[in-house]
Scaffold this active site. Structure first.
Site, short mmCIF file in Angstrom:
data_model
loop_
_atom_site.label_atom_id
_atom_site.label_comp_id
_atom_site.label_asym_id
_atom_site.label_seq_id
_atom_site.Cartn_x
_atom_site.Cartn_y
_atom_site.Cartn_z
N HIS A 1 0.86 -1.18 0.00
CA HIS A 1 0.00 0.00 0.00
C HIS A 1 0.90 1.23 0.00
O HIS A 1 1.91 1.27 0.70
CB HIS A 1 -0.89 -0.01 1.24
CG HIS A 1 -2.01 0.97 1.19
ND1 HIS A 1 -1.82 2.32 1.31
CD2 HIS A 1 -3.36 0.79 1.03
CE1 HIS A 1 -3.00 2.94 1.23
NE2 HIS A 1 -3.94 2.02 1.06
N ARG B 1 -6.50 10.12 -0.46
CA ARG B 1 -6.20 10.57 -1.81
C ARG B 1 -7.48 10.66 -2.64
O ARG B 1 -7.62 11.51 -3.52
CB ARG B 1 -5.19 9.63 -2.47
CG ARG B 1 -3.85 9.64 -1.73
CD ARG B 1 -2.74 9.00 -2.52
NE ARG B 1 -3.00 7.61 -2.87
CZ ARG B 1 -2.97 6.60 -2.00
NH1 ARG B 1 -2.75 6.83 -0.72
NH2 ARG B 1 -3.19 5.37 -2.41
#
Length: 582
Positions: free
Chosen positions: A238, A258
């Site tokens: 990740h 994000r």
């Protein structure tokens, strides 16, 4: 050593109390079988609760044109075509049904203004198909599953560490475990066993798994039982995990940051994703963003704690607290950092095991009769790059199928030999760990994790992989002298020593497979083989031979059904605006 051992007899034994294990237990119970679930942690505290983003299903509540076939195409393509097509088809066909089951069981998903299940974008999905419950979807799902388990009266035993599957003549008849606090041993005898013990991401220094989770013990149990594992080299990093304080290092910073507009900067203040994916920027695929973060850090453009900077402070605080409540609290409570005012320091973190036990797609049975597996401990669905939101769908779809298949097996067997000699050998094996020694397990665990991070991390090459293998052999030799002396504090030291044993095995399989895959594909990036190669349109499988050594074979990927090939060919450019990273 003399010991007292209890015996527990049931139709179906489920090892693991996360999403896959609980869904399997519900399915087996509803098929008319007696079920016992055992887990290492307390109930409602399995790894599944850490899943934040959502669960995928082509429901079409927001984008009516979505279909399971499009979900199939997105999944197979973004897995770089080495996921098993039948497994992907089953997943995408049945995901809407398991999501509806959760709704029926009280899972509190977010809703649209008209009352339908809300769905949002995840990166590399053509349509909005991700259902979610704030940024705590995994916990909401676990709560719903536990409510159903309690309603059905299914037995759950907590704090149970399984150190051996009980196998005689390639037939699994149960497992043997001890209580982590009190040391009480129990031989769990069953018609069928479902292994739902999670992945192996904790063998890396930075990992989104918690301290004693996902150490590879499920993979180890399966290998020792006689199963094959596959795609061990394909571990998803990740892009954003916390880097400090030490007890939080690797903890996930959800990609929803994000998705809500978070931007990545290096220590020079440069928004560097423009160099790696100028169109999608922070909404690029997970493997590319992780690679970009890693390269910026390696180039010396990281911060004080060795990370890059994720900034959401340009958004208003009300939006941040509403959309990212868990992450807001996470940084405030651990760093006294207000993410609505200050940027977060983050780095890639080992997050998900795409590889694991080889299973038959429709039933999830393994190579061993009576042994089934489901969830992250298995291989088959994700190929070289998992789409976010697919993991929660996977544990439910295949947990249900494994539970049903195990129940069917239980109904069909006429008789089963439950070997006392096998149980005795398992107890003798555990006794051999209880001894004084010159080493402690925790420092060796850290050495193994550092070794995997430095030599088999986000970017790999032959020299580092060989060095990693050599260092691993040194750790393995030292592990034979680990000091394990249970006392009034419990049997945690024994569990840690067994975790180390499992991690060594999982690390060896990962290093061997990473050396064998001489290409770059998805989550597997080779600096010395930077290009994609059709020669490696295979799944690299590992098994234990008669000499107790790991051996590798390449298994060609199954062909895509003719009826679905057109969906792969018709894929157009995916939209970017508003998409959440996978």
């Amino acid at each position: 050593m003399s010991y007292k051992q209890r015996t527990n007899v049931t139709n179906i034994l489920v090892i693991g109390s996360g999403g896959a294990g609980l869904r399997a237990a519900i399915a087996a119970h509803e098929s008319g079988k007696e079920v016992v679930v055992i887990g290492k942690r307390l109930r409602k505290d399995a790894h599944t609760i850490l899943a934040a983003g959502g669960i995928n299903a082509a429901l079409g509540t927001v984008d009516p044109q979505d279909t399971w076939q499009q979900h199939f195409a997105d999944t197979l393509k973004e897995g770089y075509y080495i996921g098993d097509p039948l497994s992907v088809e089953i997943l995408t066909r049945e995901a809407p049904e398991v999501v509806q089951e959760l709704v029926d069981w009280g899972c509190e998903f977010n809703r649209t203004s008209s009352g339908e299940l809300d769905q949002r974008f995840f990166g590399a999905h053509k349509y909005r198909r991700t259902c979610y419950a704030g940024d705590y979807t995994g916990r909401a799902i676990i709560n719903a599953l536990f409510n159903k388990v309690e309603e059905l009266g299914i037995t759950i035993h907590e704090n149970q560490y399984v150190w051996r599957l009980l196998v005689h003549d390639d037939v699994c008849f149960g497992a043997i475990a001890f209580d982590i606090h009190f040391g009480q041993r129990t031989a769990y005898l069953a018609d069928a066993v479902i292994l739902a013990a999670g992945g192996h991401t904790r063998i890396w220094r930075w990992s989104s798994s918690r301290r004693d989770e996902n150490t590879g013990d499920g993979v180890y149990l399966a290998l020792q039982a006689g199963c094959r594992v596959a795609d061990m080299e394909l571990v998803q990093f990740h892009p954003t995990g916390m880097v400090w304080p030490e007890n939080m290092a690797g903890t996930l910073v959800t990609e929803a940051v994000r998705g809500e507009g978070g931007r990545l900067f290096n220590t020079q203040g440069e928004r560097y994703m423009q160099h790696y994916d100028p169109e999608r920027l922070e909404l690029s695929t997970r493997d590319l963003v992780a690679l970009a973060n890693y390269k910026e850090i390696q180039a010396g453009r990281g911060g004080l704690h060795g990370g890059v900077f994720l900034d959401i402070s340009h958004k208003d605080k009300k939006t941040i607290v509403e959309k990212l409540p868990r992450i807001y609290r996470q940084f405030m409570e651990t760093q006294l950092l207000d993410i609505s005012q200050d940027r977060m320091e983050v780095a890639p973190t080992a997050h998900y095991s795409m590889g694991g036990v080889v299973v038959e797609p429709e039933t999830h049975k393994t190579d061993i009769t009576g042994l089934f597996a489901a969830g992250e401990v298995t291989s088959g669905v994700h190929g070289a790059n998992r789409l976010g939101g697919n993991s929660l769908a996977e544990v439910l779809v295949f947990g249900r199928r494994a539970g049903q298949a195990a129940a069917k097996h239980s109904s069909e067997i006429g008789a089963q030999l439950r070997s006392q000699a096998v149980i005795q050998a398992a107890n003798d094996e555990l006794d051999s760990f209880l001894k004084t020694g010159d080493e402690l397990a925790r420092p060796l665990q850290r050495a193994l994790r550092n070794n995997m991070w430095e030599n088999c991390g986000v970017v790999r090459d032959e020299a580092h992989l060989l060095k990693g293998f050599e260092t691993l052999q040194e750790i393995k030799a030292a592990s034979s002298s680990v000091d394990v002396r249970p006392d009034a504090e419990g049997y945690q030291d024994l569990a840690i020593a067994l975790d180390l044993r499992a991690s060594i095995s999982a690390a060896e399989a990962t290093l061997r497979s990473a050396l064998a895959r001489q290409e770059s594909r998805g989550a597997h990036q080779r600096k010395d083989f930077p290009d994609f190669s059709k020669e490696f349109n295979v799944n690299i499988q590992v098994r234990i031979d008669d000499n107790k050594e790991q051996v590798l074979t390449n298994q060609p990927v199954s062909p895509v059904p003719t009826s679905l090939q057109s969906w792969l060919e018709e894929q157009s450019d995916l939209p970017v605006a508003g998409h959440l990273l996978e």
